[in-house]
Motif scaffolding. Structure first.
Motif, PDB file in Angstrom:
ATOM      1  N   LEU A 183      -3.479   2.372   8.484  1.00  0.00           N
ATOM      2  CA  LEU A 183      -3.790   2.620   6.948  1.00  0.00           C
ATOM      3  C   LEU A 183      -4.732   1.702   6.251  1.00  0.00           C
ATOM      4  O   LEU A 183      -5.854   2.133   5.957  1.00  0.00           O
ATOM      5  CB  LEU A 183      -2.771   2.849   5.892  1.00  0.00           C
ATOM      6  N   ARG A 184      -4.558   0.550   6.638  1.00  0.00           N
ATOM      7  CA  ARG A 184      -5.313  -0.720   6.575  1.00  0.00           C
ATOM      8  C   ARG A 184      -6.887  -0.772   7.216  1.00  0.00           C
ATOM      9  O   ARG A 184      -7.744  -0.754   6.543  1.00  0.00           O
ATOM     10  CB  ARG A 184      -4.554  -1.913   6.460  1.00  0.00           C
ATOM     11  N   THR A 185      -6.664  -0.342   8.415  1.00  0.00           N
ATOM     12  CA  THR A 185      -7.992  -0.171   9.161  1.00  0.00           C
ATOM     13  C   THR A 185      -8.677   0.848   8.896  1.00  0.00           C
ATOM     14  O   THR A 185     -10.094   0.759   8.579  1.00  0.00           O
ATOM     15  CB  THR A 185      -7.248  -0.137  10.757  1.00  0.00           C
ATOM     16  N   ASN A 206      14.621  17.397   2.203  1.00  0.00           N
ATOM     17  CA  ASN A 206      15.344  17.315   3.367  1.00  0.00           C
ATOM     18  C   ASN A 206      15.315  15.994   4.176  1.00  0.00           C
ATOM     19  O   ASN A 206      14.629  15.092   3.587  1.00  0.00           O
ATOM     20  CB  ASN A 206      15.007  18.468   4.198  1.00  0.00           C
ATOM     21  N   ALA A 207      16.079  15.890   5.270  1.00  0.00           N
ATOM     22  CA  ALA A 207      16.123  14.506   5.852  1.00  0.00           C
ATOM     23  C   ALA A 207      14.670  14.071   6.182  1.00  0.00           C
ATOM     24  O   ALA A 207      14.215  12.747   6.098  1.00  0.00           O
ATOM     25  CB  ALA A 207      16.785  14.629   7.018  1.00  0.00           C
ATOM     26  N   LYS A 208      13.729  14.701   6.703  1.00  0.00           N
ATOM     27  CA  LYS A 208      12.292  14.560   7.079  1.00  0.00           C
ATOM     28  C   LYS A 208      11.692  14.141   5.864  1.00  0.00           C
ATOM     29  O   LYS A 208      10.680  13.160   5.724  1.00  0.00           O
ATOM     30  CB  LYS A 208      11.712  15.633   7.765  1.00  0.00           C
ATOM     31  N   SER A 209      11.624  14.917   4.704  1.00  0.00           N
ATOM     32  CA  SER A 209      10.786  14.538   3.668  1.00  0.00           C
ATOM     33  C   SER A 209      11.353  13.280   3.110  1.00  0.00           C
ATOM     34  O   SER A 209      10.705  12.614   2.318  1.00  0.00           O
ATOM     35  CB  SER A 209      10.563  16.108   2.566  1.00  0.00           C
ATOM     36  N   ASN A 210      12.666  13.138   3.057  1.00  0.00           N
ATOM     37  CA  ASN A 210      13.269  11.989   2.420  1.00  0.00           C
ATOM     38  C   ASN A 210      12.634  10.656   3.061  1.00  0.00           C
ATOM     39  O   ASN A 210      12.413   9.558   2.702  1.00  0.00           O
ATOM     40  CB  ASN A 210      14.938  12.039   2.612  1.00  0.00           C
ATOM     41  N   ALA A 211      12.499  10.948   4.523  1.00  0.00           N
ATOM     42  CA  ALA A 211      12.049   9.780   5.255  1.00  0.00           C
ATOM     43  C   ALA A 211      10.755   9.461   4.962  1.00  0.00           C
ATOM     44  O   ALA A 211      10.142   8.475   4.814  1.00  0.00           O
ATOM     45  CB  ALA A 211      12.103  10.194   6.762  1.00  0.00           C
ATOM     46  N   MET A 212       9.870  10.374   4.732  1.00  0.00           N
ATOM     47  CA  MET A 212       8.383  10.259   4.148  1.00  0.00           C
ATOM     48  C   MET A 212       8.278   9.561   2.807  1.00  0.00           C
ATOM     49  O   MET A 212       7.574   8.832   2.515  1.00  0.00           O
ATOM     50  CB  MET A 212       7.671  11.701   4.519  1.00  0.00           C
ATOM     51  N   TYR A 213       9.325  10.356   2.144  1.00  0.00           N
ATOM     52  CA  TYR A 213       9.400   9.666   0.716  1.00  0.00           C
ATOM     53  C   TYR A 213       9.500   8.222   0.656  1.00  0.00           C
ATOM     54  O   TYR A 213       9.133   7.370  -0.022  1.00  0.00           O
ATOM     55  CB  TYR A 213      10.581  10.456  -0.147  1.00  0.00           C
ATOM     56  N   ASN A 214      10.772   7.835   1.352  1.00  0.00           N
ATOM     57  CA  ASN A 214      10.891   6.257   1.398  1.00  0.00           C
ATOM     58  C   ASN A 214       9.987   5.450   2.009  1.00  0.00           C
ATOM     59  O   ASN A 214       9.685   4.319   1.626  1.00  0.00           O
ATOM     60  CB  ASN A 214      12.286   6.135   2.299  1.00  0.00           C
ATOM     61  N   SER A 218       7.923   2.597   0.231  1.00  0.00           N
ATOM     62  CA  SER A 218       7.822   1.186   0.913  1.00  0.00           C
ATOM     63  C   SER A 218       6.426   0.627   1.329  1.00  0.00           C
ATOM     64  O   SER A 218       5.957  -0.585   0.734  1.00  0.00           O
ATOM     65  CB  SER A 218       8.437   1.312   2.278  1.00  0.00           C
ATOM     66  N   LEU A 219       5.434   1.755   1.612  1.00  0.00           N
ATOM     67  CA  LEU A 219       3.792   1.223   1.599  1.00  0.00           C
ATOM     68  C   LEU A 219       3.385   0.935   0.361  1.00  0.00           C
ATOM     69  O   LEU A 219       2.605  -0.100   0.415  1.00  0.00           O
ATOM     70  CB  LEU A 219       3.216   2.388   2.274  1.00  0.00           C
ATOM     71  N   LYS A 220       3.837   1.550  -0.543  1.00  0.00           N
ATOM     72  CA  LYS A 220       3.147   1.366  -2.142  1.00  0.00           C
ATOM     73  C   LYS A 220       3.612  -0.068  -2.566  1.00  0.00           C
ATOM     74  O   LYS A 220       2.929  -0.793  -2.949  1.00  0.00           O
ATOM     75  CB  LYS A 220       3.689   2.473  -2.946  1.00  0.00           C
ATOM     76  N   SER A 221       5.135  -0.430  -2.079  1.00  0.00           N
ATOM     77  CA  SER A 221       5.456  -1.506  -2.628  1.00  0.00           C
ATOM     78  C   SER A 221       4.703  -2.926  -1.979  1.00  0.00           C
ATOM     79  O   SER A 221       4.808  -4.050  -2.592  1.00  0.00           O
ATOM     80  CB  SER A 221       7.054  -1.609  -2.547  1.00  0.00           C
ATOM     81  N   GLN A 222       4.190  -2.343  -0.558  1.00  0.00           N
ATOM     82  CA  GLN A 222       3.824  -3.556   0.107  1.00  0.00           C
ATOM     83  C   GLN A 222       2.085  -3.898  -0.209  1.00  0.00           C
ATOM     84  O   GLN A 222       1.327  -4.633   0.330  1.00  0.00           O
ATOM     85  CB  GLN A 222       3.683  -3.304   1.811  1.00  0.00           C
ATOM     86  N   GLY A 223       1.605  -2.659  -1.171  1.00  0.00           N
ATOM     87  CA  GLY A 223       0.098  -2.715  -1.458  1.00  0.00           C
ATOM     88  C   GLY A 223      -0.701  -2.146  -0.272  1.00  0.00           C
ATOM     89  O   GLY A 223      -1.777  -2.396  -0.234  1.00  0.00           O
TER      90      GLY A 223
END
Length: 476
Positions: A183-185, A206-214, A218-223
């Motif tokens: 994403l940064r690149t 579901n488990a897959k969308s929960n993983a995408m959500y998390n 995480s990415l947003k929190s890292q900027g």
């Protein structure tokens, strides 16, 4: 999701369908085009095209008249753009971009990093070379298309069904950090492009969308620069998740947009009036879910019509997954989407569409009176103890309706168990079907299709008489 081989498959015959006919019908109602209606609400309605599609004038006539966003089916994937290390081929992708520009359409770039359609030379690299090669590929391709692409699916389908990350060449070399690096690149190469993560089976919670959500949280929190999540939306008819809207809302609450990126809705062949009606309801549900979420920017169908859909080549016995049939004639799903977007449902005639209805004036009346008139066509599909029935209601009068009630008597032994695009009460005998919030307005000449499922004890006939707001209707 669709691969090059699967996209080459041509759909099998779809069987009986409810179609619009007449000159120009393949363009599907120019006056109520999907793109015009979507744009009026600040959204887009897109499709996917491959290089070979551009030589099909019937297909491109539909694409240019109906859609305002193009996703290249294969032409920007790694095996096309960099088949060998450092040797780039942007010719096929450039053709899609040129077509889009010539027809006033934007482009969704698809895709920069994906485990599939990945040349063997990438997978065979020593682990310590993968990051440099990935960054070089992203930088080169995103720079080539800088300013020409609305958004990139930067990483495509990163998750397994259980929510774990796929152990592909990128994960194995870099761990989960490859996603942030990609994403940064991409952002460094084209700061104005919207950057997405795209995956399938993440439409509901579901488990897959929960993983995408998390991951997104995480990415947003890292900027890390991320603008959206793509919900591919390859559905089976009747199985659109009931929590799709809620799922969209939780993603947008993280500060990203969502988009429906690869919509289709496959039917077990042959298609019949019941499955086509359910497909229409599914398409309307998806569009309405998007419209109800402030951060949902648009919907793209994967392919233009059933003849260029990837579904028959991927799912044996299934097809008829798009809004257009094998001859690029619009199906009930098209009318349902037009209605969901705020337009008038097209009517089956040599004039294939009505213009979007204007707001009803004070003279519009829900009751019978001067200028009233109606026609009802019924199509029944029956099996051992059940049936589905689709009713196409046309306002043949000269006065607009701003709500309607259709009264009729069910043959003995028929009991309604469910309905679509209408509410029906009671469930047997003399019944009344009433309009819903989105399909109550019927301008003169406009039509809407509703339907129901019922049980029966042997008599599967359609009703023999209908009245619309007290006015007797013609049949047929």
């Amino acid at each position: 999701m669709p691969s090059r081989v699967l996209l080459a498959a041509v759909a099998a015959a779809t069987g009986a369908a409810l179609l619009l006919t007449g000159p120009g019908a393949q363009a599907g109602a120019a006056g109520t085009s999907l793109k015009t209606l979507a744009e009026s609400g600040g959204h887009y309605f897109g499709t996917a095209l491959t290089q070979s599609n551009l030589s099909n004038s019937t297909l491109t006539a539909v694409a240019s008249s109906q859609f305002d966003m193009v996703t290249p089916g294969n032409e920007m994937k790694w095996d096309t753009t960099e088949p060998s290390n450092g040797n780039y081929n942007f010719g096929p992708g450039d053709q899609i971009v040129s077509y889009a520009k010539a027809n006033g359409m934007r482009v969704r770039g698809h895709n920069l990093v994906w485990h599939s359609q990945l040349p063997g030379w990438v997978s065979n690299l020593p682990s310590n070379q993968v990051q440099g090669v990935m960054e070089s590929h992203i930088t080169t391709e995103a720079t080539h298309y800088k300013g020409q692409v609305y958004a990139w699916d930067v990483v495509n389908e990163p998750f397994n069904e259980d929510g774990s990350l796929r152990q592909d060449a990128f994960y194995n070399a870099m761990g989960s950090g490859y996603l942030a690096d990609a994403l940064r690149t991409a952002h460094a190469a084209d700061p104005n492009a919207k950057l997405y993560l795209n995956d399938y089976n993440i439409e509901g919670e579901n488990a897959k969308s929960n993983a995408m959500y998390n991951l997104v949280a995480s990415l947003k929190s890292q900027g890390v620069p991320i603008d959206g999540v793509g919900l591919e939306s390859h559905f089976i008819v009747g199985q659109v998740p009931s929590d799709m809207k809620a799922n969209m809302q939780r993603f947008t609450a993280l500060g990203v947009n969502v988009a429906v990126t690869e919509l289709d809705d496959r039917i077990q062949l042959p298609a019949n009036s019941g499955s086509l009606a359910q497909q229409a309801a599914d398409y309307a549900t998806v569009v309405n879910d998007c419209l109800a979420v402030a951060g949902c920017v648009g919907v793209s169908q994967w392919g233009v019509g059933d003849a260029d859909s990837w579904i028959p080549g991927a799912f044996s016995g299934y097809g008829a997954a798009t809004m257009y049939d094998n001859n690029y004639q619009p199906k009930p799903a098209y009318s349902a989407v037009v209605t969901a977007l705020g337009g008038s449902s097209p009517t089956p005639s040599s004039s294939p569409t009505s213009s979007p209805s204007s707001s009803p004036s004070s003279s519009a009346s829900p009751s019978s009176g001067p200028g009233a008139g109606c026609r009802v066509g019924a199509v029944v599909n029956a099996w051992n103890t059940g049936l589905t029935e689709n009713l196409t209601i046309t306002n043949t009068g000269t006065t607009a309706l701003n709500s309607w009630s259709l009264a009729f008597t069910l043959p003995g032994g028929q009991t309604v168990t469910s309905a679509w695009n209408t509410a029906i009460t009671p469930s047997s005998g003399a019944v009344t079907a009433t309009s819903l919030s989105y399909n109550g307005t019927l301008a003169p000449g406009a039509a809407t299709t509703v339907g129901f499922q019922a049980t029966h004890t042997g008599n599967t006939a359609a009703p023999t008489a209908f009245t619309l707001n007290g006015t007797a209707c013609t049949i047929g």
